[in-house]
Design an enzyme around this catalytic site. Structure first.
Site, PDB file in Angstrom:
ATOM      1  N   ASP A 157     -11.046   3.809  -3.248  1.00 19.60           N
ATOM      2  CA  ASP A 157      -9.970   4.640  -2.791  1.00 19.60           C
ATOM      3  C   ASP A 157     -10.222   6.140  -2.819  1.00 19.60           C
ATOM      4  OD1 ASP A 157      -7.283   5.692  -2.148  1.00 19.60           O
ATOM      5  OD2 ASP A 157      -6.270   3.838  -2.829  1.00 19.60           O
ATOM      6  N   HIS A 179      -0.167   4.532  -0.405  1.00 17.37           N
ATOM      7  CA  HIS A 179      -0.668   5.601   0.335  1.00 17.37           C
ATOM      8  C   HIS A 179      -0.485   5.387   1.979  1.00 17.37           C
ATOM      9  CE1 HIS A 179      -4.402   3.625   1.850  1.00 17.37           C
ATOM     10  NE2 HIS A 179      -4.253   4.601   2.936  1.00 17.37           N
ATOM     11  N   CYS A 208      -4.524   6.467  -5.383  1.00 20.58           N
ATOM     12  CA  CYS A 208      -4.155   4.815  -5.249  1.00 20.58           C
ATOM     13  C   CYS A 208      -2.467   4.677  -5.721  1.00 20.58           C
ATOM     14  CB  CYS A 208      -4.856   3.691  -5.902  1.00 20.58           C
ATOM     15  SG  CYS A 208      -4.498   2.101  -5.740  1.00 20.58           S
ATOM     16  N   GLY A 209      -1.630   4.649  -4.747  1.00 22.82           N
ATOM     17  CA  GLY A 209      -0.219   4.684  -5.321  1.00 22.82           C
ATOM     18  C   GLY A 209       0.056   3.181  -5.862  1.00 22.82           C
ATOM     19  N   THR A 210      -0.466   2.046  -5.435  1.00 18.65           N
ATOM     20  CA  THR A 210       0.076   0.811  -6.195  1.00 18.65           C
ATOM     21  C   THR A 210      -0.694   0.862  -7.445  1.00 18.65           C
ATOM     22  OG1 THR A 210      -1.811  -0.376  -5.142  1.00 18.65           O
ATOM     23  CG2 THR A 210       0.718  -0.537  -4.185  1.00 18.65           C
ATOM     24  N   CYS A 231       0.890  -1.327   0.005  1.00 17.38           N
ATOM     25  CA  CYS A 231       0.053  -0.021  -0.115  1.00 17.38           C
ATOM     26  C   CYS A 231       0.761   1.359   0.023  1.00 17.38           C
ATOM     27  CB  CYS A 231      -0.780  -0.193   1.279  1.00 17.38           C
ATOM     28  SG  CYS A 231      -1.892   1.237   1.378  1.00 17.38           S
TER      29      CYS A 231
END
Length: 318
Positions: free
Chosen positions: A237, A92, A241-243, A90
């Protein structure tokens, strides 16, 4: 189960919550971080539920268990989880974790290696408080994959790994606008169910548990794209969403649309932004670097009254 003390620190990263467990962590000594995550899931799932589910949490809550790293050069280890299960990775949450560690006085500006179940990531804390996460190697597994979605017909998307498995859809389904949250949730949930029913998976049969839908940016001067991301627990989200941004960067690079070092500005459904770049790796994968900001919003100590029927949370219906 009676627990003497659990302390958490809350933050949000561009709108998405992170709740870091900093005291009362169960004993997970020994093994790799993935093995620790498995042990946490099988032996201490009550803690995940207590942190993320009602009455203390809600469907969008993401938890982070701060623990000892398995890799000796890391400042800490972390296991992420949500309302239904543990998470592979994750970003974030990593940004929120870094902000929490700064708040606790444990780290300052600079690079900090963090051990996760999918490998070591590096969080760079900048002087302005923003955080850049050098993620795990990411890649596009397959492009333009069709899936028959009841009520929607054939939906096409890319399958990509960015620390979690994603199915990325561009220009199909409801418009990516905040007013369409219910319709977007219904559409992406239908896509996820169709992927599972048709046996469409990531590598090694791993479930594609994140669905990402893209549309044009609200303001092209500010961002390059806008997304809606459905998380495994059926909550959307709040951040970009970082991923998911990592998965998008990998797809753009694989399609020849993003060169190394060029900045991509990914807006989320709230129009908050992550910026990202990629570095090419020798095996054809890319190393994404994603930047965002987190803000500390509170601290709590949890009490577990043996007479409280919901002391360990109200289980999700999923």
């Amino acid at each position: 189960m009676s627990v003497p003390r659990i302390r958490v620190i809350d933050s949000h990263t561009e709108g998405e919550p992170t709740r870091v467990v900093v005291e009362g962590v169960p004993d997970l000594v020994g093994g790799t971080m993935r093995e620790k995550a498995t042990r946490f899931s099988t032996e201490h799932d009550w803690l995940r539920s207590a942190v993320c589910n009602e009455p203390r949490g809600h469907d969008a809550m993401v938890g982070a268990l701060l623990c000892e790293p398995s890799e000796p050069d890391c400042c800490c280890g972390v296991i992420f989880f949500n309302n239904v299960s543990t998470l592979n990775m994750c970003i974030h949450g990593t940004v929120g974790l870094a902000a929490t560690l700064v708040h606790m006085g444990k780290i300052g500006p600079g690079d900090h290696r963090i051990d996760t179940p999918v490998g070591v990531v590096v969080a760079r804390v900048h002087e302005d408080g923003s955080v850049t996460v050098a993620n795990v190697p990411s890649y596009r597994k397959a492009a333009d994959v069709p899936v028959d979605v009841p009520g929607w017909g054939i939906v096409r998307g890319d399958i990509s790994w960015g620390g979690n498995w994603f199915f990325l859809i561009d220009g199909q389904g409801p418009a990516v606008e905040f007013a369409n949250l219910d319709a977007l949730t219904s559409f992406t949930w239908s896509v996820r169910q169709a992927l599972e029913q048709n046996g469409i998976t990531g590598d090694d049969g791993m479930v594609i548990d994140h669905i990402e839908s893209f549309g044009p940016p609200t303001d092209p001067a500010v961002s390059d794209s806008r997304n809606f991301v459905l998380c495994p627990g059926k909550a959307y989200d709040r951040s970009p969403c970082g991923t998911g941004t990592s998965a998008k960067l990998a797809c753009l690079h694989a399609a020849g649309k993003l060169q190394p070092g060029v900045v991509w500005r990914q807006a989320g459904i709230l129009d908050t932004i992550f910026t990202g770049t990629v570095e090419e790796l020798p095996d054809g994968k890319v190393l994404p670097r994603v930047t965002g900001r987190a803000w500390i919003i509170g601290e709590s100590v949890y009490h577990f009254d043996p007479a409280d029927p919901f002391r360990n949370g109200i289980p999700s219906s999923l």
